[in-house]
Design an enzyme around this catalytic site. Sequence first.
Site, short mmCIF file in Angstrom:
data_model
loop_
_atom_site.label_atom_id
_atom_site.label_comp_id
_atom_site.label_asym_id
_atom_site.label_seq_id
_atom_site.Cartn_x
_atom_site.Cartn_y
_atom_site.Cartn_z
N CYS A 1 0.84 -1.20 0.00
CA CYS A 1 0.00 0.00 0.00
C CYS A 1 0.87 1.25 0.00
CB CYS A 1 -0.94 0.00 1.20
SG CYS A 1 -2.01 1.45 1.25
N CYS B 1 -0.47 4.11 1.95
CA CYS B 1 -0.34 3.98 3.41
C CYS B 1 1.07 4.28 3.86
CB CYS B 1 -0.67 2.57 3.89
SG CYS B 1 -2.04 1.79 3.06
N ASP B 2 2.06 3.78 3.14
CA ASP B 2 3.43 3.76 3.65
C ASP B 2 4.41 4.65 2.91
OD1 ASP B 2 2.64 1.82 5.50
OD2 ASP B 2 2.94 0.21 4.04
#
Length: 334
Positions: free
Chosen positions: A143, A146-147
């Site tokens: 992701c 996300c990261d």
Amino acid sequence: MDGQIENVVIVGSGPAAWTAAVYAARARLDPLVYEGAPSREMIPGGQLMFTTEVENYPGFPEGVDGQTLMMGMRAQAERFDTRIITDDIVEVDPTERPFRLRSAGGDTLRARTVIIATGARANWLGLHNEERLAQSGGGVSACAVCDGALPAFRDQVLAVVGGGDSAMEEATYLTKFARQVVIIHRRDAFRASPIMAERALNDPKIRVEWNSVVTEVLGDDFVTGLRLRDTVTGEEREIEVGGLFLAIGHTPNTAFLKGVVELDETGYILTPEPWRTATSVEGIFAAGDVMDSYYRQAVTAAGTGCMAALEAERYLAHAVEADVGSDLPTEPVA
Ligand code: NAP
């Protein structure tokens, strides 16, 4: 739960499940949620539990972190007395009415309606070092959104594997932080929509390794490179990267529903009527990523969760007239 007939059993714990719970609880249907048991791949709360900042969920002008958002949704469902069990439903028997369900922990229960909101999980290549480094925070992620903003990825060469819209979106997103982004795709043409492919291909920070598959992830504590195999010539080569992002699709969590409701060829639950969450089995509804491979957004999942609860409520109201469930409320709560 043994012996009791439930009005609504909701399976899942992402935005779709909690929204369905809030609506069903406020309609006095006394919903029971099986939020899932924590495992290596999934934790209750679903994919947003892995997301740091959610900037596109309405009502949070400064953004909200994924865990806070999910805990808030869960708390909102609890506020209306939703009952929650931390276990997986592993079997739904659609041949009996009320439906018979079984949990991994051994509960058997009966339910007049079921809302499936078990979501989907990211696919992985299945390489040893990929899994090890993903688990240890060693620069491998499924992701980018996300990261990608983590300090470890700043000014690095980052690799994105895949050739679909997700890969294009994630590669383009990563250019905000990376020195360069390398898309690694197993064929010589993207599957992505032309507009998204074009945007990625025109980005000076993005280059593509065509006809290439990753055969090994290199690095001890953190990813340092990738071994690639050319799918045409079979030749192997190594490239240096400081991060690896997988964007090779998702798998819906529907293994326990094979032969229960109709699924499409990739396992997503089919909801045959447009703008409805009813599945092929009357009384079973589906909401969120488990029935939506297209939008896959928290806000659309929440929307379909609301729809599923309203449809279940209406189905139950008709069922009362027909005969089952004399203990059901007749007036929905506004
Ligand atoms: P996808 O369209 O299924 O693409 C997956 C990509 O990964 C494909 O290019 C596939 O290669 C590759 N792949 C699959 N397994 C692989 C493996 N084992 N090794 C190497 N490569 C592998 O998935 P997606 O990109 O996540 O998109 C899913 C859906 O969401 C699509 O309908 C998409 O349009 C939608 N979506 C839309 C947006 C947007 O509009 N903003 C953003 C993201 C996703 P092949 O091409 O060779 O099969």
